[in-house]
Design a protein around this motif. Structure first.
Motif, short mmCIF file in Angstrom:
data_model
loop_
_atom_site.label_atom_id
_atom_site.label_comp_id
_atom_site.label_asym_id
_atom_site.label_seq_id
_atom_site.Cartn_x
_atom_site.Cartn_y
_atom_site.Cartn_z
N ASN A 169 13.66 -9.58 55.06
CA ASN A 169 13.68 -10.68 56.00
C ASN A 169 13.11 -11.89 55.26
O ASN A 169 11.91 -11.96 55.01
N VAL A 170 13.95 -12.83 54.90
CA VAL A 170 13.56 -13.90 53.98
C VAL A 170 12.55 -14.85 54.63
O VAL A 170 11.92 -15.65 53.94
N MET A 171 12.35 -14.77 55.95
CA MET A 171 11.36 -15.59 56.62
C MET A 171 9.93 -15.15 56.34
O MET A 171 9.00 -15.96 56.40
N GLU A 172 9.74 -13.88 56.05
CA GLU A 172 8.40 -13.30 56.02
C GLU A 172 7.45 -13.89 54.98
O GLU A 172 6.26 -14.06 55.26
N PRO A 173 7.90 -14.22 53.75
CA PRO A 173 6.93 -14.73 52.77
C PRO A 173 6.28 -16.05 53.17
O PRO A 173 5.16 -16.34 52.73
N CYS A 174 6.96 -16.88 53.96
CA CYS A 174 6.36 -18.16 54.37
C CYS A 174 5.18 -17.89 55.29
O CYS A 174 5.31 -17.21 56.30
N GLU A 181 18.84 -22.18 52.33
CA GLU A 181 20.29 -22.00 52.14
C GLU A 181 20.86 -21.13 53.26
O GLU A 181 21.89 -21.47 53.87
N LEU A 182 20.20 -20.03 53.56
CA LEU A 182 20.70 -19.10 54.56
C LEU A 182 20.62 -19.69 55.97
O LEU A 182 21.53 -19.49 56.79
N ILE A 183 19.53 -20.40 56.29
CA ILE A 183 19.43 -21.03 57.61
C ILE A 183 20.56 -22.04 57.79
O ILE A 183 21.22 -22.08 58.84
N THR A 184 20.82 -22.84 56.77
CA THR A 184 21.88 -23.84 56.85
C THR A 184 23.24 -23.18 57.05
O THR A 184 24.03 -23.60 57.91
N ILE A 185 23.51 -22.15 56.29
CA ILE A 185 24.79 -21.44 56.43
C ILE A 185 24.91 -20.81 57.81
O ILE A 185 25.96 -20.90 58.47
N GLY A 186 23.83 -20.18 58.28
CA GLY A 186 23.87 -19.54 59.59
C GLY A 186 24.08 -20.53 60.71
O GLY A 186 24.88 -20.28 61.64
N TYR A 214 18.79 -2.79 60.82
CA TYR A 214 17.62 -3.27 60.09
C TYR A 214 16.85 -4.39 60.78
O TYR A 214 15.79 -4.79 60.29
N THR A 215 17.36 -4.93 61.89
CA THR A 215 16.73 -6.10 62.51
C THR A 215 15.94 -5.76 63.77
O THR A 215 15.33 -6.64 64.37
N ARG A 216 15.93 -4.51 64.18
CA ARG A 216 15.33 -4.16 65.47
C ARG A 216 13.84 -4.44 65.55
O ARG A 216 13.30 -4.72 66.62
N SER A 217 13.15 -4.39 64.45
CA SER A 217 11.69 -4.55 64.47
C SER A 217 11.24 -6.01 64.38
O SER A 217 10.05 -6.29 64.43
N TYR A 218 12.20 -6.95 64.26
CA TYR A 218 11.85 -8.36 64.08
C TYR A 218 12.12 -9.15 65.35
O TYR A 218 13.16 -8.99 65.98
N SER A 219 11.17 -10.02 65.71
CA SER A 219 11.41 -10.93 66.84
C SER A 219 12.23 -12.13 66.38
O SER A 219 12.98 -12.72 67.17
N CYS A 220 12.09 -12.54 65.13
CA CYS A 220 12.94 -13.58 64.54
C CYS A 220 13.21 -13.16 63.09
O CYS A 220 12.38 -12.49 62.47
N TYR A 221 14.35 -13.56 62.59
CA TYR A 221 14.70 -13.09 61.25
C TYR A 221 15.82 -13.94 60.65
O TYR A 221 16.64 -14.53 61.36
N VAL A 222 15.80 -14.02 59.33
CA VAL A 222 16.93 -14.48 58.53
C VAL A 222 17.06 -13.45 57.42
O VAL A 222 16.27 -13.42 56.48
N MET A 223 18.04 -12.58 57.57
CA MET A 223 18.15 -11.44 56.68
C MET A 223 18.89 -11.81 55.39
O MET A 223 19.88 -12.54 55.42
N LYS A 248 17.72 -16.12 64.40
CA LYS A 248 18.24 -14.76 64.28
C LYS A 248 19.55 -14.84 63.51
O LYS A 248 20.62 -14.97 64.10
N HIS A 249 19.44 -14.76 62.19
CA HIS A 249 20.62 -14.83 61.34
C HIS A 249 20.71 -13.57 60.49
O HIS A 249 19.76 -13.21 59.78
N ALA A 250 21.85 -12.91 60.57
CA ALA A 250 22.12 -11.75 59.73
C ALA A 250 23.63 -11.67 59.55
O ALA A 250 24.40 -12.18 60.37
N TRP A 251 24.06 -11.02 58.49
CA TRP A 251 25.49 -10.96 58.16
C TRP A 251 25.89 -9.52 57.85
O TRP A 251 25.10 -8.74 57.31
N ASN A 252 27.14 -9.21 58.17
CA ASN A 252 27.65 -7.85 57.91
C ASN A 252 28.48 -7.81 56.64
O ASN A 252 29.30 -6.91 56.46
#
Length: 389
Positions: free
Chosen positions: A355-360, A290-295, A338-347, A326-330
């Motif tokens: 980071n919703v990517m991490e469990p996969c 859902e978040l990837i699609t929205i981003g 909160y994203t500085r430590s990630y090379s890729c992320y969907v927050m 690299k998707h994040a929202w304010n």
């Protein structure tokens, strides 16, 4: 000797070659959009190709099944897509009414038949049904149960085993419901639906940390919650995600109807091309898709009149090139913190620590499947360099 325009030279000088093919491995880079467009047309002009796999049950070395389906998205054409979505993916009024009835009955049961120590102050309906992104026959439900008795996450954490055991004891007395299992945070049940299928329902006991309607929440209130979370251990932070479900629901529910249709199509692709339970592997969650699609839709300009097949193409391209996500929202917090430590992320827009990517844990497999699917005949006539309109 490395030639000036070799792959290696171009990868070492991305400022000179900013255009990137999202499918080629290794990645090919180009100095101008016209050069990349020419490459796309020559190398990836859609061709009639043998279907994905034989749709008999096929087990890969990773233990993932490709299930047989009479309504597979791999067998449709671009011209048939809207009809396919309407008939096979979009829930109709009768389906929604039926599902709502059985979920409401379960909520009423918990409100009236749970013992006093487990009595809910409120039940939040999350998952795909709660956010309006349910796929027909494949919808899931998260019921976040805010308990009257508990005031803090720590108190809930200390009593969680007794809470889950008590819920199971009560739920076992309800007809048309089967308790499947529990994990550290939830009771998982199967709920028979009048529409002739079974819902997978996660019941998550939580503390209402938000304390009020999402629409009335102040920025300062959310900032205090996130500050408190930052001081907690990772194990305690996990209890906050479901407690912040109203923010997640609000975020996804607010996108236009056509974006929700695209979300359903992407989730249907995942659900029909992979067995939901891979045993040893964890696929991208529905929330992540859902978040990837929205981003991706927002990055493309956020038009509500986009072409559904083109949108599908670009979301699959993003999944295939997941290391660049690299998707994040304010909406609720400043993501830069909160994203500085990630090379890729969907927050998670509701939870800055998630980071919703991490469990996969099977991204290579997902990437491979997406790349294969991009060569299907569904995309005949589409240019990879084209936009969403």
């Amino acid at each position: 000797m490395v030639r000036r325009y070799s792959f290696r030279y171009r990868s070492q000088h991305p400022e000179m070659y900013p255009e990137v093919c999202g499918i080629c491995k290794p990645q090919r880079r180009f100095s101008a959009p016209s050069h990349k467009a020419q490459h796309d047309e020559m190398k990836y002009r859609p061709i009639q190709q043998q279907r994905f796999y034989d749709h008999s049950m096929h087990l890969t070395h990773s233990g993932v099944f490709y299930p047989s389906s009479s309504s597979s998205v791999t067998t449709i054409t671009a011209s048939d897509l809207n009809t396919f979505v309407m008939k096979e993916i979009e829930p109709d009024t009768e389906y929604n009414k039926s599902c709502k009835e059985v979920v409401d009955q379960l909520c009423q049961f918990m409100q009236h038949d749970f013992p006093n120590e487990l009595r809910p102050s409120e039940i939040i309906k999350g998952g795909s049904l709660g956010k309006g992104t349910a796929v027909k026959w494949k919808s899931d439900v998260d019921l976040v149960v805010f308990l009257v008795r508990f005031d803090s996450i720590l108190e809930l954490h200390q009593a969680i085993k007794d809470i889950l055991d008590g819920m199971i004891s009560s739920l076992n007395s309800k007809k048309d419901l089967t308790v499947e299992r529990t994990n550290a945070h939830a009771v998982k049940v199967s709920l028979s639906c009048h529409a002739g299928h079974t819902h997978k329902v996660d019941i998550l006991p939580r503390v209402n940390v938000l304390g009020t309607s999402v629409n009335l929440l102040r920025t300062e209130t959310k900032r205090k919650i996130y500050t408190t979370m930052g001081a907690q251990s990772p194990s305690l932070r996990e209890y906050y995600s479901a407690a912040l479900a109203p923010l997640q629901i609000s975020f996804v529910s607010d996108v236009p109807t056509k974006v929700k249709t695209l979300i359903r199509l992407v989730k249907y692709w995942r659900k029909t091309c992979f067995e939901e339970s891979t045993r040893r592997k964890r696929l991208p969650s529905s929330y992540l898709l859902e978040l990837i699609t929205i981003g991706e839709w927002e990055d493309a300009g956020g038009s509500v009149n986009f072409d559904l097949m083109k949108g599908f193409l670009h979301v699959l391209l993003a999944i295939a090139d997941y290391k660049r996500l690299k998707h994040a929202w304010n909406t609720n917090y400043d993501p830069k913190q909160y994203t500085r430590s990630y090379s890729c992320y969907v927050m998670d827009p509701a939870n800055p620590f998630n980071n919703v990517m991490e469990p996969c844990d099977c991204w290579d497999l997902v990437e491979s499947k997406a790349r294969q699917f991009l060569h299907m005949s569904e995309f005949n006539g589409l240019s990879i360099s084209s936009g969403w309109i």
